[in-house]
Design an enzyme around this catalytic site. Structure first.
Site, PDB file in Angstrom:
ATOM      1  N   GLU A 232       2.186  -7.720   8.500  1.00  0.00           N
ATOM      2  CA  GLU A 232       2.373  -6.270   8.653  1.00  0.00           C
ATOM      3  C   GLU A 232       3.330  -5.715   7.615  1.00  0.00           C
ATOM      4  O   GLU A 232       3.604  -4.530   7.594  1.00  0.00           O
ATOM      5  CB  GLU A 232       2.854  -5.941  10.057  1.00  0.00           C
ATOM      6  CG  GLU A 232       1.909  -6.387  11.158  1.00  0.00           C
ATOM      7  CD  GLU A 232       0.467  -5.942  10.918  1.00  0.00           C
ATOM      8  OE1 GLU A 232       0.257  -4.735  10.762  1.00  0.00           O
ATOM      9  OE2 GLU A 232      -0.424  -6.818  10.872  1.00  0.00           O
TER      10      GLU A 232
ATOM     11  N   ASP B 213     -10.791   1.202 -24.683  1.00  0.00           N
ATOM     12  CA  ASP B 213     -11.303   1.169 -23.322  1.00  0.00           C
ATOM     13  C   ASP B 213     -11.351   2.520 -22.657  1.00  0.00           C
ATOM     14  O   ASP B 213     -10.660   3.439 -23.043  1.00  0.00           O
ATOM     15  CB  ASP B 213     -10.395   0.292 -22.453  1.00  0.00           C
ATOM     16  CG  ASP B 213     -10.627  -1.164 -22.711  1.00  0.00           C
ATOM     17  OD1 ASP B 213     -11.725  -1.504 -23.141  1.00  0.00           O
ATOM     18  OD2 ASP B 213      -9.695  -1.936 -22.476  1.00  0.00           O
TER      19      ASP B 213
ATOM     20  N   PRO C  89       0.812  -1.225   0.000  1.00  0.00           N
ATOM     21  CA  PRO C  89       0.000   0.000   0.000  1.00  0.00           C
ATOM     22  C   PRO C  89       0.846   1.275   0.000  1.00  0.00           C
ATOM     23  O   PRO C  89       0.334   2.357  -0.226  1.00  0.00           O
ATOM     24  CB  PRO C  89      -0.834  -0.122   1.278  1.00  0.00           C
ATOM     25  CG  PRO C  89      -0.309  -1.275   2.027  1.00  0.00           C
ATOM     26  CD  PRO C  89       0.543  -2.094   1.131  1.00  0.00           C
TER      27      PRO C  89
ATOM     28  N   ARG D  19      -3.591  -7.806 -20.678  1.00  0.00           N
ATOM     29  CA  ARG D  19      -4.517  -7.520 -21.778  1.00  0.00           C
ATOM     30  C   ARG D  19      -3.996  -6.452 -22.730  1.00  0.00           C
ATOM     31  O   ARG D  19      -4.576  -6.219 -23.779  1.00  0.00           O
ATOM     32  CB  ARG D  19      -5.918  -7.208 -21.257  1.00  0.00           C
ATOM     33  CG  ARG D  19      -6.007  -6.074 -20.306  1.00  0.00           C
ATOM     34  CD  ARG D  19      -7.340  -6.093 -19.575  1.00  0.00           C
ATOM     35  NE  ARG D  19      -8.443  -5.856 -20.493  1.00  0.00           N
ATOM     36  CZ  ARG D  19      -8.668  -4.711 -21.113  1.00  0.00           C
ATOM     37  NH1 ARG D  19      -7.849  -3.693 -20.927  1.00  0.00           N
ATOM     38  NH2 ARG D  19      -9.689  -4.578 -21.926  1.00  0.00           N
TER      39      ARG D  19
HETATM   40 CL1  6GU Z   1      -0.371  -3.830  -3.441  1.00  0.00          CL
HETATM   41  N1  6GU Z   1      -1.015  -4.540  -0.966  1.00  0.00           N
HETATM   42  C1  6GU Z   1      -1.716  -4.420   0.156  1.00  0.00           C
HETATM   43  N2  6GU Z   1      -1.469  -5.234   1.169  1.00  0.00           N
HETATM   44  N3  6GU Z   1      -2.657  -3.508   0.331  1.00  0.00           N
HETATM   45  C2  6GU Z   1      -2.896  -2.703  -0.702  1.00  0.00           C
HETATM   46  C3  6GU Z   1      -2.203  -2.775  -1.903  1.00  0.00           C
HETATM   47  C4  6GU Z   1      -1.247  -3.720  -2.014  1.00  0.00           C
HETATM   48  N4  6GU Z   1      -2.680  -1.825  -2.728  1.00  0.00           N
HETATM   49  C5  6GU Z   1      -3.632  -1.201  -2.044  1.00  0.00           C
HETATM   50  N5  6GU Z   1      -3.776  -1.720  -0.832  1.00  0.00           N
END
Ligand code: 6GU
Length: 245
Positions: A115, A168, A88, A153
């Site tokens: 974590e 798209d 994230p 794709r």
């Molecule tokens: Cl790539 N991994 C995780 N654990 N949470 C996320 C993410 C990735 N992308 C958004 N939230």
């Protein structure tokens, strides 16, 4: 195009790879996907791949050794290759990044869990950290599927109808126009008359107008970067004056 997916849960990918366009691309030999089980590179009797964080705190951290050895087991001699950590905290994935990745010969996807991943993996092995959006997933596997779907794709030969990836949403920076199929009336709603007219020029203008209207209403932020023609700007001008069209 080849994806190597490093994961603690390789089984999660099986139906995804069987049931999607990506599965067909794999069968056709256009895309190659290799699943690498990180746990099989763990050591000791219990094959432990995670441990408690130094400094204390909640949750577990993925140990660097198993990931590093899993990475070393991947053949990376075949050309343009990128190691991506799904986290994230990464750069937000979008269509531009999907195109960039589609031009690689190999993308190695490391799926984080718990974590997170020991910081020294990021520092020494990772070319790109990537997030699929501003929310927290419990693991990188679903994100890896999102990335493989969006990227593959765009690889020549993957989509059945070659043109459709270019048409798209997001390829010209606009949302797509509404689509209809039979029946002509559904729950009292009729298909717009123009779409039945057979007049291709009128249909083109109707669709372009609908795309612009939808983008203006739902994602006005996209209009700033969109590739707009003079015709688009004229249509937008009208839409802005009378939005209830
Ligand atoms: Cl790539 N991994 C995780 N654990 N949470 C996320 C993410 C990735 N992308 C958004 N939230």
């Amino acid at each position: 195009m080849r994806f190597d997916v490093l994961t603690l849960f390789p089984e999660l990918f099986s139906s995804f790879l069987k049931e999607t366009i990506l599965g067909r691309a794999v069968k056709a030999g256009v895309v190659d996907i290799r699943l690498v089980n990180i746990r099989s590179f763990a050591r000791g009797r219990h094959l432990v791949a995670d441990d408690r964080p130094f400094g204390g705190g909640e949750g577990m951290v993925m140990k660097p050794g198993p990931i590093s050895r899993a990475l070393e087991s991947v053949d990376r001699t075949k050309g343009r290759s990128l190691v991506v950590l799904l986290t994230p905290q990464g750069r937000t994935f979008d269509q531009t990044l999907a195109w960039e990745l589609s031009r690689m010969e190999q993308v190695v996807l490391i799926c984080g869990h718990y974590e997170g991943v020991d910081e020294r993996i990021r520092a020494s092995c990772v070319d790109l950290e990537l997030s699929i959006g501003d929310y927290v997933l419990s693991g990188g596997e679903t994100a890896a599927m999102v990335v493989m779907d969006a990227v593959s794709r765009l690889v020549p030969g993957v989509l059945g109808g070659e043109k459709s990836a270019q048409e798209d949403s997001f390829e010209d920076g606009l949302l797509e126009y509404p689509q209809y199929t039979r029946p002509r009336v559904f729950k009292n709603q009729e298909v717009p008359e123009i779409l039945l007219s057979g007049d291709h020029e009128k249909i083109r203008v109707w669709r372009r107008t609908a795309s612009l209207k939808r983008t203006l209403e739902r994602r006005p932020d996209l209009l700033e970067k969109a590739k707009l023609t003079e015709e688009d700007k004229r249509i937008l001008g009208k839409l802005r004056k009378k939005p209830e069209k």
